[in-house]
Design a protein around this motif. Structure first.
Motif, PDB file in Angstrom:
ATOM      1  N   VAL A   1       0.837  -1.200   0.000  1.00 52.63           N
ATOM      2  CA  VAL A   1       0.000   0.000   0.000  1.00 52.63           C
ATOM      3  C   VAL A   1       0.871   1.250   0.000  1.00 52.63           C
ATOM      4  O   VAL A   1       0.580   2.222  -0.704  1.00 52.63           O
ATOM      5  N   GLY A   2       1.932   1.226   0.770  1.00 55.27           N
ATOM      6  CA  GLY A   2       2.826   2.375   0.825  1.00 55.27           C
ATOM      7  C   GLY A   2       3.435   2.705  -0.523  1.00 55.27           C
ATOM      8  O   GLY A   2       3.577   3.880  -0.887  1.00 55.27           O
ATOM      9  N   LEU A   3       3.782   1.661  -1.273  1.00 52.37           N
ATOM     10  CA  LEU A   3       4.380   1.865  -2.590  1.00 52.37           C
ATOM     11  C   LEU A   3       3.373   2.502  -3.546  1.00 52.37           C
ATOM     12  O   LEU A   3       3.686   3.462  -4.266  1.00 52.37           O
ATOM     13  N   ILE A   4       2.144   1.980  -3.563  1.00 51.97           N
ATOM     14  CA  ILE A   4       1.105   2.538  -4.436  1.00 51.97           C
ATOM     15  C   ILE A   4       0.828   3.995  -4.059  1.00 51.97           C
ATOM     16  O   ILE A   4       0.751   4.878  -4.918  1.00 51.97           O
ATOM     17  N   GLY A   5       0.715   4.248  -2.759  1.00 53.02           N
ATOM     18  CA  GLY A   5       0.458   5.608  -2.310  1.00 53.02           C
ATOM     19  C   GLY A   5       1.591   6.554  -2.658  1.00 53.02           C
ATOM     20  O   GLY A   5       1.357   7.710  -3.049  1.00 53.02           O
ATOM     21  N   ALA A   6       2.821   6.074  -2.542  1.00 53.75           N
ATOM     22  CA  ALA A   6       3.982   6.925  -2.842  1.00 53.75           C
ATOM     23  C   ALA A   6       4.033   7.287  -4.322  1.00 53.75           C
ATOM     24  O   ALA A   6       4.336   8.433  -4.676  1.00 53.75           O
ATOM     25  N   ILE A   7       3.727   6.326  -5.183  1.00 49.81           N
ATOM     26  CA  ILE A   7       3.755   6.593  -6.622  1.00 49.81           C
ATOM     27  C   ILE A   7       2.678   7.613  -7.001  1.00 49.81           C
ATOM     28  O   ILE A   7       2.916   8.533  -7.798  1.00 49.81           O
ATOM     29  N   ILE A   8       1.490   7.461  -6.423  1.00 50.49           N
ATOM     30  CA  ILE A   8       0.414   8.423  -6.704  1.00 50.49           C
ATOM     31  C   ILE A   8       0.801   9.814  -6.194  1.00 50.49           C
ATOM     32  O   ILE A   8       0.476  10.834  -6.815  1.00 50.49           O
ATOM     33  N   ALA A   9       1.526   9.855  -5.060  1.00 53.67           N
ATOM     34  CA  ALA A   9       1.876  11.140  -4.442  1.00 53.67           C
ATOM     35  C   ALA A   9       3.010  11.863  -5.159  1.00 53.67           C
ATOM     36  O   ALA A   9       3.109  13.099  -5.062  1.00 53.67           O
ATOM     37  N   ILE A  10       3.867  11.137  -5.884  1.00 53.00           N
ATOM     38  CA  ILE A  10       5.052  11.755  -6.494  1.00 53.00           C
ATOM     39  C   ILE A  10       4.702  12.996  -7.319  1.00 53.00           C
ATOM     40  O   ILE A  10       5.239  14.088  -7.068  1.00 53.00           O
ATOM     41  N   PRO A  11       3.834  12.896  -8.331  1.00 49.99           N
ATOM     42  CA  PRO A  11       3.572  14.098  -9.140  1.00 49.99           C
ATOM     43  C   PRO A  11       2.864  15.200  -8.359  1.00 49.99           C
ATOM     44  O   PRO A  11       3.139  16.386  -8.591  1.00 49.99           O
ATOM     45  N   LEU A  12       1.982  14.818  -7.432  1.00 50.60           N
ATOM     46  CA  LEU A  12       1.269  15.828  -6.656  1.00 50.60           C
ATOM     47  C   LEU A  12       2.238  16.642  -5.811  1.00 50.60           C
ATOM     48  O   LEU A  12       2.175  17.880  -5.759  1.00 50.60           O
ATOM     49  N   VAL A  13       3.149  15.964  -5.137  1.00 45.91           N
ATOM     50  CA  VAL A  13       4.114  16.643  -4.262  1.00 45.91           C
ATOM     51  C   VAL A  13       5.052  17.528  -5.074  1.00 45.91           C
ATOM     52  O   VAL A  13       5.341  18.679  -4.701  1.00 45.91           O
ATOM     53  N   LEU A  14       5.535  17.027  -6.202  1.00 45.35           N
ATOM     54  CA  LEU A  14       6.471  17.800  -7.023  1.00 45.35           C
ATOM     55  C   LEU A  14       5.800  19.054  -7.589  1.00 45.35           C
ATOM     56  O   LEU A  14       6.394  20.147  -7.590  1.00 45.35           O
ATOM     57  N   ILE A  15       4.573  18.912  -8.082  1.00 42.74           N
ATOM     58  CA  ILE A  15       3.865  20.063  -8.662  1.00 42.74           C
ATOM     59  C   ILE A  15       3.555  21.099  -7.584  1.00 42.74           C
ATOM     60  O   ILE A  15       3.739  22.306  -7.785  1.00 42.74           O
ATOM     61  N   LEU A  16       3.082  20.633  -6.431  1.00 43.70           N
ATOM     62  CA  LEU A  16       2.792  21.567  -5.333  1.00 43.70           C
ATOM     63  C   LEU A  16       4.071  22.232  -4.828  1.00 43.70           C
ATOM     64  O   LEU A  16       4.065  23.415  -4.458  1.00 43.70           O
ATOM     65  N   GLY A  17       5.182  21.502  -4.825  1.00 49.03           N
ATOM     66  CA  GLY A  17       6.455  22.078  -4.401  1.00 49.03           C
ATOM     67  C   GLY A  17       6.867  23.240  -5.282  1.00 49.03           C
ATOM     68  O   GLY A  17       7.314  24.287  -4.791  1.00 49.03           O
TER      69      GLY A  17
END
Length: 485
Positions: free
Chosen positions: A265-281
């Motif tokens: 679950v952590g891996l799936i969540g991390a992959i989904i979060a990658i673009p969101l975190v980078l764009i918000l950053g």
């Protein structure tokens, strides 16, 4: 006759009449003649440009040079912005779906929330998995998991389906990389980071009201059984029977490749979060860091939506593909298959952007601004009303978004709004594009079929859910706009 033509082309009432006629023609060609929205938008845009008296050279260019024409600029400007983002987002959703990510998330959420909290778990499943996958694909993948949850709980299928559908609908309407929000980013010239942030701020309250509150209310009052044909017993289909009650396993509308060791679950969540975190950053780095600083340049590069999604896709290809036994050829095949449905979607968005360019060039935007100012109507309310009207009339959320975006873009450009305020206007358009889903919406029939609902039951459940999601999310956007704009 010439005086009437001059009135239509030069006066504020005349330009508004032209705009109304153009929209009426657009709706007629889509609803009655059944033309593809791409063709309908193209015809309507060209007809409006000619009726408004724009020079042919401005509309389509010349035989020698056309790259500065409304036709090419309208298509090119928006497709240059969204094509890569939508394409990469589609591929990311495909690899997450094929890896079994939905099953992993379901198991984890049901374990955390238990049987009594299963409807909430289904809602969160739709919300999380809906970020990288298109709405209809999300239904195809998640519906069998809803069947199993409903069978286990022994309660109405509606109780489990509505929260999941609310999650999928909220992400599809309000969050990049879905086509509507991405198109609005290009049309209104607003950062996708602000759209992501405001998408969550405005969409989550709507999701709670529509999916959790309304879903629980109607699910307890309308009992719909899981049909026997939606489930099969182990002797009819091989596989682990732990997913269903009484030894039943699910039949998936689009079976995914079985994997021996599901991803975490952590891996799936991390992959989904990658673009969101980078764009918000990148978005908030622009607000907080000094212009030209090295850190800001790094954040901007990696937070560019295309780069952020490319990184997420490459990570997914490796950890969910190569490391789990998939060859590069397998991944290439998956990429090709997932991108096939994207072509028509891009054409619709491009044609909608062309239509918007024509509206801007004719002066209709300025006429709308004058009328709106005289009536005391805030632009965010106008955007919502137009989007609602287009959605109710022709059914397509994408058409409603790109057409409304084209109409209000000139109004937004004339004002000195902040990125936050423009993002809130985009949220109003997105909210209007999902209101009152009914029989002219393809999603209406998909939901009716997959969740064993009659037309009347679909109207009583799904249509009301979409309207609550729309109204609540718009209300949040309007309140924030009134405070901060």
């Amino acid at each position: 006759m010439s005086s009437i033509i001059d009135w239509l082309r030069t006066s504020t009432p005349g330009l508004l009449v032209l705009c109304g006629l153009a929209i009426a023609v657009l709706l007629f060609t889509i609803i009655k003649i059944k033309l593809e929205p791409f063709i309908a938008l193209l015809i309507t845009g060209l007809a409006l440009a000619l009726a408004a008296g724009l020079p042919v050279s401005q509309i389509v260019g010349t035989a020698i040079k056309s790259n500065e024409s409304l036709l090419e600029v309208g298509f090119g400007s928006i497709l240059g912005h969204i094509a890569v983002i939508i394409g990469l987002g589609t591929v990311l959703g495909a690899i997450l779906e094929k890896s079994g990510g939905a099953d992993v998330l379901t198991t984890k959420l049901l374990g955390v929330f238990g049987e009594r909290g299963a409807p909430v778990a289904m809602g969160l499943l739709g919300l999380i998995f809906g970020i990288p996958v298109f709405f209809d694909i999300g239904i195809f993948v998640l519906a069998p998991l809803v069947y199993v949850a409903a069978k286990r709980g022994g309660k109405s299928l509606v109780l489990y389906a509505m929260p999941m559908l609310a999650g999928l609908s909220m992400t599809h309407a309000f969050l990049p990389p879905h086509p509507g929000p991405v198109a609005l980013g290009g049309l209104l010239e607003v950062s996708l980071g602000w759209l992501i942030f405001m998408g969550f701020v405005c969409g989550i309250p709507g999701f709670i009201a529509a999916g959790i509150v309304w879903g629980s209310y109607i699910g307890k009052r309308m009992h719909v059984e899981v049909p026997p044909e939606f489930l099969v017993t182990p002797d009819r289909e091989s596989g682990d029977d732990s997913g269903g009650a009484g030894g039943a396993t699910i039949v998936k509308p689009h079976p995914t490749k079985t994997v021996t060791a599901p991803p975490s679950v952590g891996l799936i969540g991390a992959i989904i979060a990658i673009p969101l975190v980078l764009i918000l950053g990148a978005t908030f780095g622009t607000q907080l860091l000094e212009e030209g600083s090295s850190l800001l340049q790094v954040l901007t590069f990696f937070g560019t939506p295309a780069v952020a999604l490319l990184i997420a896709v490459l990570v997914a290809f490796y950890v969910l593909g190569v490391r789990r036994g998939s060859s590069v050829q397998d991944l290439s095949t998956l990429t090709g298959e997932s991108l096939r449905p994207v072509g028509m979607l891009l054409l619709v968005v491009g044609a909608g952007a062309f239509f918007g360019k024509v509206i801007s060039a004719t002066g209709i935007g300025s006429a709308l601004a004058e009328t709106m100012s005289a009536a005391g109507l805030p632009i965010i309310v106008l955007a919502y009303i137009i989007s609602c009207g287009l959605r109710i009339a022709q059914g397509s959320a994408t058409v409603a978004i790109v057409t409304t975006g084209g109409i209000v873009a000139p109004l937004v450009a004339e004002q000195n709004y902040s990125q936050m305020a423009v993002a809130l206007i985009a949220m109003a358009i997105a909210a209007g594009s999902i209101v009152l889903s009914h029989v002219n919406d393809g999603g209406f029939w998909i939901i009716s079929k997959f969740f064993n609902l009659t037309v009347k039951q679909t109207l009583q459940t799904w249509t009301v859910l979409e309207t609550i999601l729309s109204v609540v999310s718009f209300t949040v956007a309007a309140i924030l706009f009134a405070i901060f704009a």
